[in-house]
Design a protein around this motif. Structure first.
Motif, PDB file in Angstrom:
ATOM      1  N   GLU A 115       0.820  -1.219   0.000  1.00 46.14           N
ATOM      2  CA  GLU A 115       0.000   0.000   0.000  1.00 46.14           C
ATOM      3  C   GLU A 115       0.849   1.263   0.000  1.00 46.14           C
ATOM      4  O   GLU A 115       0.408   2.310  -0.489  1.00 46.14           O
ATOM      5  CB  GLU A 115      -0.926  -0.003   1.215  1.00 46.14           C
ATOM      6  N   TRP A 116       2.058   1.170   0.547  1.00 46.32           N
ATOM      7  CA  TRP A 116       2.884   2.377   0.666  1.00 46.32           C
ATOM      8  C   TRP A 116       3.417   2.862  -0.683  1.00 46.32           C
ATOM      9  O   TRP A 116       3.830   4.014  -0.803  1.00 46.32           O
ATOM     10  CB  TRP A 116       4.029   2.151   1.642  1.00 46.32           C
ATOM     11  N   ALA A 117       3.390   2.037  -1.706  1.00 45.11           N
ATOM     12  CA  ALA A 117       3.843   2.482  -3.031  1.00 45.11           C
ATOM     13  C   ALA A 117       3.000   3.661  -3.518  1.00 45.11           C
ATOM     14  O   ALA A 117       3.529   4.642  -4.065  1.00 45.11           O
ATOM     15  CB  ALA A 117       3.774   1.326  -4.025  1.00 45.11           C
ATOM     16  N   ASP A 118       1.702   3.591  -3.321  1.00 48.88           N
ATOM     17  CA  ASP A 118       0.809   4.697  -3.702  1.00 48.88           C
ATOM     18  C   ASP A 118       0.622   5.689  -2.564  1.00 48.88           C
ATOM     19  O   ASP A 118       0.508   6.900  -2.784  1.00 48.88           O
ATOM     20  CB  ASP A 118      -0.563   4.157  -4.123  1.00 48.88           C
ATOM     21  N   LEU A 119       0.609   5.160  -1.339  1.00 50.11           N
ATOM     22  CA  LEU A 119       0.330   6.014  -0.188  1.00 50.11           C
ATOM     23  C   LEU A 119       1.477   6.971   0.118  1.00 50.11           C
ATOM     24  O   LEU A 119       1.247   8.121   0.528  1.00 50.11           O
ATOM     25  CB  LEU A 119       0.052   5.126   1.030  1.00 50.11           C
ATOM     26  N   GLY A 120       2.725   6.531  -0.105  1.00 52.30           N
ATOM     27  CA  GLY A 120       3.885   7.341   0.247  1.00 52.30           C
ATOM     28  C   GLY A 120       3.872   8.732  -0.375  1.00 52.30           C
ATOM     29  O   GLY A 120       3.960   9.743   0.344  1.00 52.30           O
ATOM     30  N   PRO A 121       3.783   8.859  -1.698  1.00 53.32           N
ATOM     31  CA  PRO A 121       3.773  10.192  -2.312  1.00 53.32           C
ATOM     32  C   PRO A 121       2.605  11.054  -1.841  1.00 53.32           C
ATOM     33  O   PRO A 121       2.753  12.274  -1.660  1.00 53.32           O
ATOM     34  CB  PRO A 121       3.675   9.884  -3.810  1.00 53.32           C
ATOM     35  N   ARG A 122       1.440  10.428  -1.632  1.00 47.14           N
ATOM     36  CA  ARG A 122       0.292  11.212  -1.164  1.00 47.14           C
ATOM     37  C   ARG A 122       0.498  11.698   0.264  1.00 47.14           C
ATOM     38  O   ARG A 122       0.142  12.824   0.602  1.00 47.14           O
ATOM     39  CB  ARG A 122      -0.986  10.359  -1.261  1.00 47.14           C
ATOM     40  N   TYR A 123       1.117  10.852   1.085  1.00 49.07           N
ATOM     41  CA  TYR A 123       1.368  11.265   2.469  1.00 49.07           C
ATOM     42  C   TYR A 123       2.451  12.341   2.519  1.00 49.07           C
ATOM     43  O   TYR A 123       2.389  13.255   3.338  1.00 49.07           O
ATOM     44  CB  TYR A 123       1.766  10.066   3.321  1.00 49.07           C
ATOM     45  N   ARG A 124       3.409  12.259   1.633  1.00 52.71           N
ATOM     46  CA  ARG A 124       4.435  13.315   1.532  1.00 52.71           C
ATOM     47  C   ARG A 124       3.772  14.658   1.242  1.00 52.71           C
ATOM     48  O   ARG A 124       4.087  15.673   1.876  1.00 52.71           O
ATOM     49  CB  ARG A 124       5.417  12.941   0.437  1.00 52.71           C
ATOM     50  N   ASP A 125       2.834  14.696   0.312  1.00 54.61           N
ATOM     51  CA  ASP A 125       2.139  15.948   0.000  1.00 54.61           C
ATOM     52  C   ASP A 125       1.303  16.422   1.183  1.00 54.61           C
ATOM     53  O   ASP A 125       1.210  17.632   1.452  1.00 54.61           O
ATOM     54  CB  ASP A 125       1.249  15.757  -1.226  1.00 54.61           C
ATOM     55  N   SER A 126       0.714  15.493   1.923  1.00 55.23           N
ATOM     56  CA  SER A 126      -0.059  15.853   3.116  1.00 55.23           C
ATOM     57  C   SER A 126       0.842  16.480   4.179  1.00 55.23           C
ATOM     58  O   SER A 126       0.461  17.463   4.836  1.00 55.23           O
ATOM     59  CB  SER A 126      -0.753  14.607   3.671  1.00 55.23           C
ATOM     60  N   LEU A 127       2.047  15.933   4.341  1.00 53.81           N
ATOM     61  CA  LEU A 127       2.992  16.509   5.299  1.00 53.81           C
ATOM     62  C   LEU A 127       3.378  17.930   4.906  1.00 53.81           C
ATOM     63  O   LEU A 127       3.497  18.819   5.768  1.00 53.81           O
ATOM     64  CB  LEU A 127       4.246  15.636   5.388  1.00 53.81           C
ATOM     65  N   LEU A 128       3.573  18.171   3.622  1.00 51.84           N
ATOM     66  CA  LEU A 128       3.927  19.522   3.169  1.00 51.84           C
ATOM     67  C   LEU A 128       2.798  20.503   3.472  1.00 51.84           C
ATOM     68  O   LEU A 128       3.048  21.650   3.863  1.00 51.84           O
ATOM     69  CB  LEU A 128       4.239  19.505   1.675  1.00 51.84           C
ATOM     70  N   ARG A 129       1.561  20.059   3.320  1.00 56.59           N
ATOM     71  CA  ARG A 129       0.431  20.936   3.655  1.00 56.59           C
ATOM     72  C   ARG A 129       0.391  21.213   5.160  1.00 56.59           C
ATOM     73  O   ARG A 129       0.101  22.343   5.582  1.00 56.59           O
ATOM     74  CB  ARG A 129      -0.881  20.291   3.195  1.00 56.59           C
ATOM     75  N   THR A 130       0.701  20.197   5.963  1.00 58.71           N
ATOM     76  CA  THR A 130       0.731  20.393   7.415  1.00 58.71           C
ATOM     77  C   THR A 130       1.816  21.385   7.810  1.00 58.71           C
ATOM     78  O   THR A 130       1.595  22.276   8.636  1.00 58.71           O
ATOM     79  CB  THR A 130       0.961  19.049   8.128  1.00 58.71           C
TER      80      THR A 130
END
Length: 537
Positions: free
Chosen positions: A401-416
């Protein structure tokens, strides 16, 4: 003449038979610590490392002129480093320069308040008085005294010790620990000193890395807070990777033979028996008398072909996503280490350890190593590491799951980060590396976490996976999965304890002393101009 150990019933168990030549598998901090202590006891040591350089988890990534530490970013208890060098008659002086960080951390809270976390008592007391008032400052003074007592009771008896049986806990120090409230709950015990909820977070967040929420962790685990908030926080000039490099250089000078770029494929047994006679890599066969295995437990047990029976499966700590970012700017509100707390707290721990959800309101550790050593980035550039705790792959999202989730979570961290005042962080990135539980898993870490087995009570002290494995008489484990546990100080101790299993060397009978700074040490931050290098005994 061969060096042979015999098992003495009244003493801690050591390996039977000859132990002249020891192969250490892994040149991480535990393996290097073991190598130095073995060399000091007269053993011939070969270190086998699959990477092309020492470090293990404390590795180095050189990308576009940014020198990125890929592992731990916080160094405490430098006396343990000095002890490893001293084992072979060396000193830290001239090998490793440590910068003592002032403040050790900067804590930023969701309500907009901020607190500098000092490890020197008077400065921290004054900061707390400014932040939360005189009553909380007095509570801190009492808390600090309690943490120091907790450390003295635990260090020699329960941390820096090999265990063969739970019966070894039956010692007057156990009663002393109980009298200090060590078997109560960590959050409640810290709360007996501090009523400000923000301050309580500063002295309990360390439980996260032990894999237990503060509300359920034993108060005894507050010894981690002692290391973080009292004993001093340091940073090696040249980055954290400078530590394993200096240790490896010391070991090589003392006679260790390093074999880099070799992956251990199997352990050869004598006629299928209990004794390992050689370590076989993808390139050669290395005969040996004993072996120290430092990979995480799943890899170590696979090489051994067996794992110990336990009443219940091992429970692992939460994992972490780390965004390593080389940027063309920085933000003055960031210290060397900044803890950015979200508004949620109990819910965060529930998500990480129970429901397996990503933090809905993240608490983050942001490290800016170029605040202390600008040479780690090109001129005018900066390094930032953003560590976001996340569920491990057993509790939360799986490896795939982290193959797709990783980049999306990276963008979420940048927003935070942008919402918390670090506007333009994403646009400032020139070089980056994202590490997720899938990467930790690929490196052989159980449940996709670099923090290994959690420090629940059934996985602590004599109940933690032992460094001796039944059914193999001349192998010892070292690293964060075994005794005494997770963290740079404890991993260094694990290497020393593994060496003691081989050499039978007893430590000097001395009480645990409060750690003083090793040499050479320089201070950073305003305290460098206001205070002497240390004020601890």
């Amino acid at each position: 003449m061969s060096t042979t150990n015999r098992v003495v019933a009244s003493a801690t168990r050591t390996l039977p038979g000859p132990t002249d030549h020891v192969v250490v598998v892994g040149a991480g901090l535990s393996g290097l610590s073991a190598a130095l202590h073995l060399l000091g006891a007269g053993r011939r040591v070969t270190v086998v490392e699959r990477a092309g350089e020492p470090g293990g988890r404390a590795g180095l990534l050189d990308r576009g002129g940014y020198r990125i530490d890929t592992g731990p970013t916080v160094l405490t208890m430098p006396d343990l480093v000095e002890e490893a060098f001293a084992a072979v008659g060396h000193s830290m002086a001239g090998r490793l320069e440590l910068l003592e960080l002032h403040p050790a951390y900067r804590a930023r809270f969701a309500d907009g308040s901020a607190l500098d976390v000092h490890t020197r008592g008077p400065e921290m007391e004054a900061e707390i008085a400014r932040f939360a008032g005189a009553r909380e400052a007095l509570g801190y003074r009492r808390l600090r005294a309690w943490l120091e007592k907790l450390y003295r009771v635990q260090m020699r008896r329960f941390i820096d010790a090999n265990f063969d049986s739970p019966l070894q806990l039956l010692h007057p120090d156990l009663a002393r620990l109980a009298a200090l409230g060590g078997f109560g709950r960590m959050d409640a015990r810290i709360g007996s000193f501090l009523s400000d909820e923000r301050l309580r977070r500063v002295f309990t967040f360390q439980a996260l890395y032990a894999g237990v929420p503060p509300a359920r962790a034993l108060a005894a685990y507050a010894v981690i807070a002692y290391m973080d908030t009292v004993a001093g926080v340091y940073f090696p000039r040249g980055g954290m990777h400078a530590l394993p490099r200096a240790m490896a250089d010391s070991a090589a000078e003392a006679g260790a033979d390093f074999r880099y770029g070799q992956d251990v494929t199997r352990l050869e047994r004598s006629g299928g028996g209990e004794r390992i006679t050689a370590v076989v890599t993808d390139q050669e066969r290395i005969p040996c008398d004993a072996v120290v295995l430092t990979p995480d437990l799943p890899v170590a047990y696979r090489l051994l072909g067996r794992s110990p029976r336990r009443p219940a499966p091992l429970r692992h700590s939460p994992s972490a996503v780390i965004l390593h970012a080389g940027t063309d700017r920085t933000w003055p509100e960031l210290g060397h280490h900044t803890i950015s707390f979200g508004a949620a707290w109990k819910e965060t721990f529930r998500e990480l350890t129970r429901t397996g959800d990503l933090m809905s309101d993240p608490s983050l550790l942001i490290t800016r190593p170029t605040a202390s050593d600008p040479s780690l980035a090109p001129p005018g550039r900066h390094l930032h590491y953003v560590l976001a705790p996340c569920p491990n792959t057993v509790v939360g999202p799986g490896v795939r799951e982290w193959a797709d989730l990783g980049p999306r979570y990276r963008d979420s961290l940048l927003r935070t980060l942008a919402a918390r005042g670090l506007e333009g962080f994403g646009a400032a990135i020139e070089e980056e590396c994202l590490v997720t539980p899938a990467d930790w898993s690929a490196d052989g870490h159980g449940a996709g976490t670099p923090f290994s087995a959690a420090h629940t009570f059934p996985q602590t002290g004599p109940f933690r996976p032992r460094n001796l494995v039944r059914g193999t008489e001349n192998v010892v484990l070292a690293g964060c999965g075994t005794t005494p546990g997770v963290g740079v100080p404890t991993v260094l101790i694990s290497g020393k304890l593994a060496a003691a299993r081989i050499t039978g060397a007893d430590r000097p009978a001395r009480a645990a002393r409060m750690p003083g700074p090793a040499r050479p040490i320089r201070t950073t931050g305003p305290a460098a101009r206001k205070a002497p290098p240390h004020d601890r005994p």
